[in-house]
Design an enzyme around this catalytic site. Structure first.
Site, PDB file in Angstrom:
ATOM      1  CB  CYS A 139     129.036 -45.969  24.024  1.00 16.71           C
ATOM      2  SG  CYS A 139     128.845 -47.096  22.618  1.00 16.71           S
ATOM      3  CG  HIS A 277     129.831 -43.432  20.423  1.00 21.64           C
ATOM      4  ND1 HIS A 277     130.464 -44.269  21.328  1.00 21.64           N
ATOM      5  CD2 HIS A 277     129.799 -42.208  21.023  1.00 21.64           C
ATOM      6  CE1 HIS A 277     130.798 -43.587  22.404  1.00 21.64           C
ATOM      7  NE2 HIS A 277     130.393 -42.335  22.250  1.00 21.64           N
ATOM      8  CG  ASN A 301     130.866 -39.301  24.169  1.00 22.53           C
ATOM      9  OD1 ASN A 301     130.454 -40.467  24.190  1.00 22.53           O
ATOM     10  ND2 ASN A 301     131.890 -38.932  23.419  1.00 22.53           N
TER      11      ASN A 301
END
Length: 334
Positions: A139, A277, A301
């Site tokens: 990520c 994240h 995302n």
């Protein structure tokens, strides 16, 4: 109490080797497996089915409460529906905001500056399509490439997808761990000191660790430094409005985040002290009329287009740095 007893029986069934399954969900289970290309051994399927059923009931309860106005977002069953909490945690990084380090400089918002009420860098062509990180905890790399891609447009005049795999394979000397997780700060350090980053075309994403194969002849983007923002939503707003997409770290360790579908996400148990994240903040705005409680950050995302709003989330804005959105934010300078 009834719900607690039901869940207890579910886990009792797993412990005894005979999971208690709801036969009325058989067709929905089969459809979900086909949709997300899931296959298991006979024993594994029963265990995964129990997890899936528990998640499905939780999602349906949440959405019923949403229809009654008890929360501001909806959830849906997605590819993570069979994941245990332990499996989900393996997808998360963990960075204490107290490790927040300064980059080249610190940005400040000018007193009295007027910012637009809505910003969406996708509409201006500064954001590449949503991608899927898969089983690789990259990520942080997707967030960093997204920020550099946007800034590079000021130099090249075009949007070029950059290599996430280049960062996964090559930024370990800076302290990252490839598919086991990393830090956006370390990734920016790599690009800065390496002198460039390849494109997705010459160094495609594989979703697994590999040897560093960076070729300077294929470099498509360089940075002159990077900026660490103070932990302020006000300053983050100014940066998003005037600079472009910004990397951020958030606490995404909750079932509600994993199963997010749409609406303005607000999780009462979200932490602003620890981020788990990496995401890219590509805009902000508000829903309905401009009143307290309906402002949001638009975040990109790296879990594919089937998650959230085709890969995006509207995260509660101006709610005391909700989920740590302003706790670990950076952007590159070109």
């Amino acid at each position: 109490m009834a719900a607690v007893v039901f869940i207890a029986f579910l886990y009792l069934g797993v412990a005894s080797g005979v999971p208690v399954l709801d036969s009325s969900l058989d067709a929905e289970w089969q459809d979900w497996k086909i949709k997300y290309n899931k296959s298991y051994s006979l024993k594994e399927e029963k265990l995964k089915r129990v997890v899936w059923e528990e998640k499905l009931k939780m999602i349906k309860l949440h959405n019923r409460e949403n229809s009654l106005g008890k929360n501001g977002f909806t959830m849906k069953m997605n590819e993570f529906g069979d994941q245990t909490d332990e499996e989900f945690r393996k997808m998360m990084i963990e960075i204490s905001v107290w490790t927040h380090r300064e980059g080249k400089s610190i940005m400040k918002r000018e007193a009295g500056s007027i910012l637009p009420k809505f910003v969406d860098w996708r509409k201006k062509g500064y954001v590449t399509p949503v991608r899927r990180q898969g089983d690789c905890d990259a990520c942080w790399a997707f967030a960093v490439t997204g920020a550099i891609e946007a800034q590079a447009i000021w130099q090249t005049g075009k949007l070029t997808p950059l290599s996430v795999q280049n960062l996964v394979d090559c930024s370990k000397p800076q302290g990252n761990n490839g598919c086991l997780g990393g830090d956006t700060y370390n990734a920016f350090q790599y690009v800065l000191h390496n002198g460039g980053l390849e494109s997705e075309a010459t160094y495609p994403y594989e979703g697994k660790d590999g040897p560093c194969r960076y070729n300077p002849k294929n470099s498509k983007a360089e940075i002159t430094g990077f900026v660490s923002l103070p932990q302020s939503e006000d300053i983050l707003m100014a940066a998003v409005a005037t600079i472009g997409p910004i990397t951020a770290g958030i606490d995404a360790s909750h079932e509600s985040f994993k199963n997010y579908k749409g609406g303005i996400y607000h999780e009462p148990n979200c932490s602003s002290d620890t981020v788990t994240h990496g995401v890219l903040v590509v805009g902000y705005g508000f829903k309905g009329i401009e009143t307290d409680g309906n402002h949001y950050w638009l975040i990109k995302n790296s879990w594919g287009k089937r998650w959230g709003i085709r890969g995006y989330m509207k995260l509660a804005k101006d709610k005391n740095n909700h989920c740590g959105i302003a706790s670990y934010a950076h952007y590159p300078t070109i």
